[in-house]
Design a protein around this motif. Structure first.
Motif, mmCIF file in Angstrom:
data_model
loop_
_atom_site.group_PDB
_atom_site.id
_atom_site.type_symbol
_atom_site.label_atom_id
_atom_site.label_comp_id
_atom_site.label_asym_id
_atom_site.label_seq_id
_atom_site.Cartn_x
_atom_site.Cartn_y
_atom_site.Cartn_z
ATOM 1 N N ASN A 1 1.127 -8.555 -6.159
ATOM 2 C CA ASN A 1 1.700 -9.573 -7.042
ATOM 3 C C ASN A 1 2.924 -9.068 -7.796
ATOM 4 O O ASN A 1 3.608 -9.842 -8.446
ATOM 5 C CB ASN A 1 0.645 -10.100 -8.017
ATOM 6 N N ASP B 1 0.834 -1.209 0.000
ATOM 7 C CA ASP B 1 0.000 0.000 0.000
ATOM 8 C C ASP B 1 0.869 1.259 0.000
ATOM 9 O O ASP B 1 0.596 2.201 -0.740
ATOM 10 C CB ASP B 1 -0.922 -0.008 1.223
ATOM 11 N N LYS C 1 1.864 -0.242 -5.140
ATOM 12 C CA LYS C 1 2.076 -1.302 -6.122
ATOM 13 C C LYS C 1 1.178 -2.481 -5.762
ATOM 14 O O LYS C 1 0.905 -2.725 -4.586
ATOM 15 C CB LYS C 1 3.534 -1.797 -6.083
ATOM 16 N N PRO C 2 0.732 -3.225 -6.749
ATOM 17 C CA PRO C 2 -0.016 -4.451 -6.437
ATOM 18 C C PRO C 2 0.891 -5.460 -5.751
ATOM 19 O O PRO C 2 2.090 -5.521 -6.011
ATOM 20 C CB PRO C 2 -0.473 -4.962 -7.797
#
Length: 129
Positions: free
Chosen positions: A118, A111, A115-116
């Motif tokens: 994954n 968070d 970025k994601p």
């Protein structure tokens, strides 16, 4: 003038009521209140049912209109899926950290980096003492 008459009449009536009469009066009073609440509940239930049926009819009409207006062409994909980061589904070495806390740390890092999860690769998580 009338207030004094009403108050004195109520006081005389209260003095003349026996315990049985007072109990019957209370039971009838409670019955009237509960009957009013039940009627109110029925009215609200019926009103909700009417609005739900109107909403369902409008939704069905909108779906039918959308099907008529939709082109026969297949919908193209709008966004290509990003490939997973290598090793993103691999194992993370945990040193004195429970699984629940490690998952929370990984979520917080993702968070903060915006970025994601994954796309991030965690090698190990260690508690600093």
């Amino acid at each position: 003038m009338f207030d004094n008459i009403i108050v004195s009449a109520a006081a005389e009536t209260a003095d003349k009521l026996s315990i049985g009469d007072a109990a019957i009066t209370a039971v009838f009073g409670y019955a009237v209140v509960f009957a009013g609440l039940i009627i109110l509940m029925i009215v609200l239930y019926c009103t909700g049912a009417i609005f739900k049926s109107k909403d369902a009819k409008a939704k069905a009409a909108a779906e039918a209109e959308a099907k008529k207006a939709a082109p026969a062409e297949p919908v193209a994909e709008t966004k290509a899926e990003l490939p997973l980061a290598p090793g993103s589904a691999g194992h993370v070495k945990l040193f004195d950290v429970p699984d629940k806390e490690a998952a929370m740390i990984m979520a917080i890092v993702a968070d903060k980096m915006q970025k994601p999860l994954n796309e991030l690769h965690f090698i190990s998580i260690k508690e600093v003492k």
